[in-house]
Structures are given as structure tokens and as C-alpha cells.
Design a protein around this motif. Structure first.
Motif, PDB file in Angstrom:
ATOM      1  N   LEU A   1      39.153  38.393  42.414  1.00 23.07           N
ATOM      2  CA  LEU A   1      38.728  39.295  42.065  1.00 23.07           C
ATOM      3  C   LEU A   1      38.954  39.337  40.368  1.00 23.07           C
ATOM      4  O   LEU A   1      40.157  38.760  40.167  1.00 23.07           O
ATOM      5  CB  LEU A   1      39.034  40.747  42.149  1.00 23.07           C
ATOM      6  CG  LEU A   1      38.855  40.759  43.671  1.00 23.07           C
ATOM      7  CD1 LEU A   1      39.173  42.090  44.423  1.00 23.07           C
ATOM      8  CD2 LEU A   1      37.076  40.406  43.977  1.00 23.07           C
TER       9      LEU A   1
ATOM     10  N   SER B   1      36.208  32.156  47.014  1.00 23.68           N
ATOM     11  CA  SER B   1      37.269  32.451  47.227  1.00 23.68           C
ATOM     12  C   SER B   1      37.455  32.637  45.344  1.00 23.68           C
ATOM     13  O   SER B   1      38.352  32.438  45.916  1.00 23.68           O
ATOM     14  CB  SER B   1      38.078  31.766  47.716  1.00 23.68           C
ATOM     15  OG  SER B   1      37.848  29.755  46.939  1.00 23.68           O
TER      16      SER B   1
ATOM     17  N   GLN C   1      34.106  42.525  43.690  1.00 22.87           N
ATOM     18  CA  GLN C   1      35.017  42.406  45.150  1.00 22.87           C
ATOM     19  C   GLN C   1      34.879  40.848  45.889  1.00 22.87           C
ATOM     20  O   GLN C   1      34.359  40.608  45.741  1.00 22.87           O
ATOM     21  CB  GLN C   1      33.792  43.378  46.173  1.00 22.87           C
ATOM     22  CG  GLN C   1      33.828  44.442  45.833  1.00 22.87           C
ATOM     23  CD  GLN C   1      33.253  45.459  47.071  1.00 22.87           C
ATOM     24  OE1 GLN C   1      32.955  45.023  47.656  1.00 22.87           O
ATOM     25  NE2 GLN C   1      33.043  46.848  46.615  1.00 22.87           N
ATOM     26  N   ASN C   2      36.023  40.606  47.029  1.00 22.75           N
ATOM     27  CA  ASN C   2      35.284  39.570  47.351  1.00 22.75           C
ATOM     28  C   ASN C   2      33.751  39.413  47.791  1.00 22.75           C
ATOM     29  O   ASN C   2      34.193  39.613  48.548  1.00 22.75           O
ATOM     30  CB  ASN C   2      36.893  39.439  48.262  1.00 22.75           C
ATOM     31  CG  ASN C   2      37.857  39.568  48.126  1.00 22.75           C
ATOM     32  OD1 ASN C   2      38.327  39.356  46.984  1.00 22.75           O
ATOM     33  ND2 ASN C   2      38.868  40.100  49.018  1.00 22.75           N
TER      34      ASN C   2
ATOM     35  N   ASP D   1      32.006  36.353  50.170  1.00 27.98           N
ATOM     36  CA  ASP D   1      32.345  35.304  51.393  1.00 27.98           C
ATOM     37  C   ASP D   1      30.555  34.789  51.288  1.00 27.98           C
ATOM     38  O   ASP D   1      29.588  35.430  52.235  1.00 27.98           O
ATOM     39  CB  ASP D   1      32.411  36.586  52.746  1.00 27.98           C
ATOM     40  CG  ASP D   1      32.713  35.967  53.945  1.00 27.98           C
ATOM     41  OD1 ASP D   1      32.634  34.437  53.982  1.00 27.98           O
ATOM     42  OD2 ASP D   1      33.277  36.792  54.892  1.00 27.98           O
TER      43      ASP D   1
END
Length: 789
Positions: free
Chosen positions: A283, A280, A333-334, A336
Motif C-alpha cells: 500500500l 502484491s 488498497q490491496n 488481487d
């Protein structure tokens, strides 16, 4: 030695021809009087010429720094007119006369009284003369001579600086010039070798050398490295007498620094780096730093980092810290955790300013492997936007939904989310939100003029874990509607002069409006409908949101009327149109010829004992007018024959008469006979109703619809005429509505319900010509009679 310095002095006298003298003699005789010419008569009758006596001197030379016990003998002054009887006196003047150089006034011998230094003064200019002691007259003209000081080697060479500072790039070739040192010798350079300087290096070998004549210091070893040694101290000696034995010498120190060149590539101290990152992380968050070492300095040590390859090249980025020359790994970028847990990158470090001279030493870059592990955490809800902008009209009703926010749980659990409004951002509780779907609605009325913007914060919280929450700003913009009437921008103190002429401007008024229309304000000014024509003043709309008040008559009197009230109707051009009435108070004042106000107080009238004829006539006219009004009112009362609809003491304009009888339908022949409408008559022109006010604020043009059914239209006109002529009809502000639905279709009925009862069969063959879209209809109705059956 004495014979070397003591030179005889000669006086030339009785010169019968002109001779050229040396430059010092010419300078000494420049002040002499003009030459005397003496004529001598001889037997042959020729005239003989004799030039005036003059002294001629040679240069005298003395040795500097004389250390003998006796004074140095310079020379002797003598003239042929000196008989040795002591009648003549010799006098010496000029540079150093009496102090450095003394003369025996009886014999004319000149001696040097002190030790001389050529570096202080190299020559002396003196003047000598001989005078008669008795008469005080000069027996010889004054003459000038020079004494020059011979140099000895008594000064050592001196450098222009005691300490020199220089630099040279590292890896320079042999013979590269570093700096030039200079030493000067105060001795005479034109006499012997006392001032001839030779340079040599005492300290700094074998790294540097010096040119013995020019003093230029050069490199003596190739490829000297700054990284090995940066500072060098070189001692240079300067020696006179051409460097021979017995010469004097001086030294100086030169500090030489090797400057850096880009001859070293960057190198990573380790080949692999390991970093960890929560999934989490926002950026741009830095995850770690890597650094490639470069022994160079300055811009030669500047390193640029880049990601060359790897499965995370699009997920991460590397930036260079210009201060520390470190590479910072950041999130691009995010992340996950459920999608990917480990990323591998290859990061290159290269010099930003490579030197082409040293590219042969190898590639000026290095590569390291960076591994990044993604950690799983419970993440808070994520909104679909970074902020929300909602626009709503200010007249929206309470409880209306004005917008919606949405958020979701990024974790695999996908927990339910509830929404709430942070009351610290909505202290007045104007807005609320549905906890389940995020719909925002109003709790109170909105007013753009008081608060055009509302900035609230909405919180999304996981139902199963209240600690996981996110906040989002919601900007609510209140859109303007035209709900304020324009009004005067200020209170105007207006006056008119008693001697004013018609058409004079006495006041310009402007207005303000709390609303903010998108096309800008546009205001209009008119007299109020109750007083369309004011006999005293005129309102002129300037078409620029201002109006001018003009006089309309010739002259005003404070005694008759000291104050006028001028109502002005002001309205805007937005929808719905808002208007207001502003009253302008105009005082009558006494003014001078230039229009400047002097006094506005009403003067007391001085009445005579009896009324004048004009006053009596005015009173009589007032009585007549009152009587006429009473008669007219009584006549109008007699003309009213019918009972009014509403008998009330209240204002009947506030009542509304409603007709809501819908009738019995088509089968009801008793309630209404449509045949009564079928009576065509000539169309009557529209007439004004006598119970409707003739003046209105806005002239509304009504267009007559082009109805073809003249019968129904005439019926409506007849009903209107009956209401206009009926004294018991509703008042002018009541509403009577007559609706007209229009004629039937020119295409007649398209229904086939009564087609079987028609007298003749219909032909549908033309449907085949309408194209493939009507093929189905053509097949159904365009066939034989048996098919249709």
C-alpha cells in the motif's frame, strides 16, 4: 558689463535721526559699540543728537564661470575721511578674503581673483574696515556686505540612479504605473530655466510611456503577455531649459519585468496514460506519474490532482508532488489479480490559485484517463497482523505455549505454510514455535529482572516454494511476579553516641526490590519474631518505604559493648509476600555536645589490683542465672512421660505426619461409630498450643464458621484439645487437617426414589400455580391417581 557689476559705496555720516537699515546692515553693525550721544548747545537751549557713523552696503552680484582675461571688478570701499594722501588703509576680511577676493588697500577697489562656481558656493559674506596708518585706529566701524554669484546653465540633469529595476503584472491595462524616475539639476531653480527638467522616452516605445513632468513610467499597450515577452529595457532622458534647444540632458536605463498572473489553465500533453502494477505491491507504492503543463510560474502554476470517477477510485489515490507539480498514482488498497485485472481512472488537474479576473477564459482544469493493469505473481505468505504482542508471566513453566501467529497464502494455490523462529533474534534459544500451527512456547525459564522484553522474528515459508517467505516481529513482554524479597538499598554505617538520649534518631534506612508491582512498592519494617522487644533500639516504620532507628535507653558505653547488631524484618505487600532480614551494625562512638562523632575505638580498661564490689556482684548474678537455667531444664525433662513420635537427632520440624485412612464407608460399622459424635457438650474456647510459637510475622485472624451441627464441631475441638495436651503430638510446624463437609440441605431430598414407600400420598397440585414453565411437571404429577399409575 563692468558698469553692471561695479556699484558705488556710500558712507552715511552725521545722521541726526535714526534710520532703518537692511538686514545685512543690521548684521554688520551688531558688533559695533553703543551709539555715542553728543550734546550741542544752541541759542534756544535745545540739545542736538548725532548718531555714530556707519557703512551701508548693497549686495554685489558676480557671474559664475567668468572666462575673461581680466579679473572681475566687484566694488570700491571709500570713506569721506579719506583725503587721498594715503593715510588710510582699507582691509577686507570674511569668506574668501585674500584668496578669492582681493582689495587695494590704498584705493579700496575689490576684485575677484579666481573663477567662481555657484554650485560650490552661491554667496560670500565679507567685512570691510578703514584704519589710520599712523595711529592704527579705525576711522570707520567695521561693516558687513554680501557677494552673490549669478547662475549660468553649466550643469546637466542627473538621475538618482544609473539603472532602475521595476516590474508590472502582465495583462495590465494601459496607463498602469510602473515606476517613477527622478533627475536633479545643480543649477539655480530660482533663476531662469537652467534647472527646469523635462522627461522623455528614448527607447521602449510603444510598450511604455513617461510623464514629462513627474517622470512616472506607465504601460502603453494593453494585455502584454509574460509568456510572449518577459523583459523590457526602457531609456529615459531628462533635459533642462524646459526641453528647449540648447539645454543640457542626461539619461538613465529602466529594466522592466512582466510578472506572472494566473491566466493559463493546466493542460495534459496526452489524453490517456497506461500503468502496470503487480498484485502484491504494498500500500502506498507509486505506480507512475502524470503531469499537466501550465505556462504560468510560481504559485500560478501550482496544480492539484484528484480522481473524479472510475472503477478504481477506491483502489488508487493520486497525490501532488509540490516540487515537480506532477500527479503520483499510488495504491490505496490491496490488489488481487484473481478479483480484477484492469482499472480505469479519470484524473483532473486544476490550478490551486485561480484568478477571478480570467475565469472567463475557460475552466482552469483538464482531465486525463489512467488505465492500470494488475499483474499476477506468486506472493509470499501474509500474516494476520503487522506485529504480535505477547504477555507472559515470568514463572511460566518450560514448554508452555504463550501465544500463536497465523499466516496464509494469498495465491489461488493456497500452499501450506511452515513457521520458524529466526535464531539471529533468539540467540539463547529461549523460545520455539510449532512449524504447523504457529504456536510459540518456551524452552527455558524466564526472568523479568534480567530481560523484561524479548523481540523475536517469526518466518512463514511456503512448503512448496521456500523462496516465498514472510517475516513478522513478535514482541514478548515478561510480566512481573513477586519473586524477590526486599533488601537494604545500601550498606549503612550507623553509630550511636555514648551520651545519646532515649528517642533519638540515629539512622534512616530505605530498601529496594527488584520486582516491579503494578501498584508500586510498599514496604513494612518490624523486629524479627525471635527478638520482638530490643532493649537498646526501636524500629519505627515511617510509612513511606523507610524506617527510622531510635535509641531506647539513656547512654551507651564503648567499654561495655562497642557494637550492636539490630536485625530488621522487611516485607512487601505484593502476592505472594516476600520478606528478608537485614542486619544493621551499630557502633558506639564518642561524640561532642552537638552529636558529631569523634572516636569509635574501644578504650582500654585500667583495672586495679583487686576486683571492685560491683564486678563481684555481676559475676555472682551470672552464676545464679546459669544454675537456675540448669534446674529448669532438668525439671522439664522429668515432666515428659510419653515417648515422642519421632526419636531422631535431626530437626523434627522438617518431618510431616500424614493421616490418609479413608475409612470403610457408610456400611462399615466396626471401623467408626458415628454415634460417638452425637454427644452435645458446651463449646470450649480455643487455647494456644504449647508446642506452637506464640509470635508470628503476621497476625492472621481466623473466623469461626457458623455450623449448625454442634456435635461434629465439638468432636473436632476435643481432638484439638487432645493434641495440645499430648507431649508426643507432632511439632508446631506439622499439619493435622480436619475437614467438615457441612450440613444437609434445609429443603430435604428432592428425589422421588422413595416416594412410593411413603406413608401418605404427596400432593402436587401446587405445580399448576407456578406458571407455564412448570406445566409439564403439573401434567405429570398433578393429575389423578390413575394418571400417575
Amino acid at each position: 558689463m563692468r558698469t553692471y557689476h561695479c556699484l558705488s559705496l556710500f558712507i552715511w555720516t552725521y545722521m541726526y535721526h535714526t534710520t532703518d537699515a537692511i538686514p545685512f546692515q543690521e548684521k554688520g553693525n551688531s558688533d559695533l559699540p553703543s551709539e555715542r550721544i553728543v550734546g550741542l548747545t544752541q541759542d534756544d537751549g535745545k540739545m542736538l543728537h548725532r548718531a555714530k557713523r556707519g557703512w551701508m552696503w548693497n549686495q554685489f552680484f558676480l557671474l559664475e564661470e567668468y572666462t575673461g582675461t581680466d579679473t572681475q571688478y566687484v566694488g570700491k570701499l571709500h570713506t569721506d575721511q579719506d583725503k587721498g594722501d594715503g593715510n588710510l588703509k582699507y582691509i577686507l576680511t570674511g569668506d574668501g578674503a585674500g584668496s578669492l577676493f582681493v582689495i587695494d588697500e590704498n584705493t579700496g577697489d575689490i576684485h575677484a581673483a579666481k573663477k567662481l562656481d555657484r554650485e560650490e558656493k552661491s554667496l560670500y559674506v565679507l567685512r570691510a574696515k578703514a584704519i589710520d596708518r599712523k595711529t592704527g585706529r579705525q576711522v570707520e566701524p567695521e561693516s558687513e556686505f554680501i557677494i552673490k554669484i549669478h547662475d549660468i546653465n553649466d550643469n546637466e540633469p542627473k538621475f538618482t540612479k544609473d539603472l532602475y529595476t521595476a516590474s508590472v503584472p502582465e495583462m495590465s491595462g494601459v496607463g498602469t504605473s510602473v515606476i517613477q524616475v527622478t533627475a536633479t539639476d545643480a543649477d539655480d531653480a530660482n533663476y531662469g530655466n537652467s534647472a527646469k527638467v523635462v522627461y522623455s522616452i528614448l527607447q521602449g516605445q510603444p510598450y511604455f510611456s513617461v510623464d514629462p513632468e513627474s517622470g512616472i513610467i506607465k504601460t502603453a499597450l494593453p494585455d502584454m503577455s509574460r509568456e510572449n515577452r518577459e523583459q523590457y529595457q526602457v531609456v529615459i532622458q531628462a533635459k533642462d531649459m524646459g526641453g528647449q534647444m540648447g539645454g543640457l540632458s542626461g539619461t538613465t536605463t529602466v529594466n522592466i519585468t512582466l510578472t506572472d498572473v494566473n491566466n493559463n489553465p493546466p493542460r495534459f500533453p496526452q489524453s490517456t496514460y497506461q500503468f502496470h502494477s503487480p498484485e502484491s505491491v504494498p500500500l502506498g507504492t507509486p505506480l507512475g506519474r502524470i503531469k499537466a503543463n501550465d505556462p504560468d510560474v510560481g504559485e500560478n502554476a501550482e496544480v492539484e490532482y484528484s480522481i473524479s470517477e472510475g472503477d478504481g477510485a477506491d483502489m488508487f489515490d493520486v497525490i501532488t508532488d509540490k516540487d515537480t507539480q506532477e500527479g503520483i498514482i499510488t495504491v490505496k488498497q490491496n490488489l488481487d489479480f484473481e478479483n480484477k485485472m484492469l482499472y480505469t481512472l479519470k484524473v483532473d488537474a486544476s490550478n490551486t490559485h485561480p484568478d477571478p479576473r480570467f475565469l472567463h477564459l475557460g475552466p482552469f482544469k483538464d482531465t486525463a484517463v489512467v488505465k492500470i493493469s494488475v499483474e499476477d505473481i506468486d506472493e509470499p505468505p501474509v500474516f494476520s497482523k503487522v506485529f504480535y504482542l505477547i504477555e507472559v508471566d515470568e514463572d511460566v513453566k518450560e514448554g508452555s505455549i504463550i501465544g500463536q501467529v497465523t499466516a496464509y497464502d494469498p495465491d489461488a494455490m493456497n500452499n501450506l505454510i511452515k513457521y520458524s523462529v529466526d535464531r539471529h533474534t533468539d540467540m539463547d534459544r529461549i523460545f520455539s514455535i510449532h512449524s504447523e500451527n504457529g504456536s510459540i512456547f518456551t524452552l527455558k525459564p524466564l526472568d523479568r529482572e534480567s530481560t523484561p522484553w524479548h523481540n523475536i522474528t517469526v518466518t512463514a515459508t511456503e512448503i512448496n516454494n521456500s523462496k516465498q517467505s514472510s517475516h513478522i516481529p513478535v514482541f514478548i513482554r515478561i510480566l512481573d511476579i513477586n519473586d524477590h524479597a526486599p533488601e537494604f538499598a545500601m550498606y549503612y554505617e550507623t553509630f550511636v553516641c555514648e551520651n545519646a538520649k532515649p528517642g533519638q534518631l540515629i539512622q534512616t534506612v530505605s530498601v529496594m526490590d527488584k520486582d516491579d508491582p503494578p501498584r508500586g512498592h510498599k514496604f513494612f519494617f518490624e523486629p524479627v519474631p525471635e527478638f520482638p522487644l530490643n532493649p537498646n533500639f526501636t524500629i519505627v516504620d515511617n510509612k513511606d518505604n523507610t524506617a527510622g532507628i531510635m535509641t531506647r535507653k539513656d547512654g551507651y558505653s564503648r567499654n561495655k559493648m562497642s557494637t550492636y547488631l539490630l536485625p530488621i524484618l522487611i516485607f512487601d505487600n505484593d502476592y505472594p509476600i516476600q520478606s528478608s532480614t537485614g542486619t544493621l551494625t551499630i557502633r558506639v562512638c564518642a561524640c561532642d555536645n552537638q552529636g558529631n562523632m569523634q572516636s569509635c575505638n574501644a578504650q582500654a580498661l585500667v583495672l586495679s589490683a583487686g576486683l571492685s564490689t560491683g564486678a563481684l556482684i555481676a559475676i555472682l548474678l551470672c552464676v545464679i542465672i546459669l544454675l537456675v537455667l540448669v534446674v529448669l531444664f532438668a525439671a522439664l525433662k522429668r515432666q515428659r512421660k510419653k515417648e515422642p513420635l519421632i526419636i531422631s537427632k535431626d530437626d523434627v520440624r522438617d518431618n510431616i505426619v500424614t493421616y490418609n485412612d479413608e475409612g470403610g464407608g457408610e456400611e462399615d460399622t466396626q471401623a467408626f461409630d458415628i454415634g460417638t459424635l452425637r454427644n452435645p457438650e458446651a463449646r470450649e474456647d480455643s487455647k494456644l498450643r504449647r508446642d506452637v510459637m506464640p509470635e508470628t510475622i503476621f497476625q492472621i485472624r481466623r473466623t469461626v464458621p457458623l455450623w449448625e451441627n454442634i456435635d461434629v464441631q465439638d468432636f473436632i475441638h476435643r481432638r484439638l484439645k487432645e493434641n495440645d495436651s499430648d507431649p508426643s503430638a507432632p511439632p508446631y510446624d506439622s499439619l493435622a487437617t480436619y475437614a467438615y463437609e457441612g450440613n444437609d440441605s434445609i429443603a430435604d431430598s428432592l428425589s422421588s426414589l422413595e416416594s412410593l414407600t411413603a406413608d401418605c400420598n404427596q400432593d402436587y397440585d401446587y405445580l399448576s400455580d407456578w406458571g407455564p414453565r412448570f406445566k409439564k411437571l403439573a401434567d405429570m404429577y398433578g393429575g389423578d391417581d390413575s394418571d400417575r399409575d
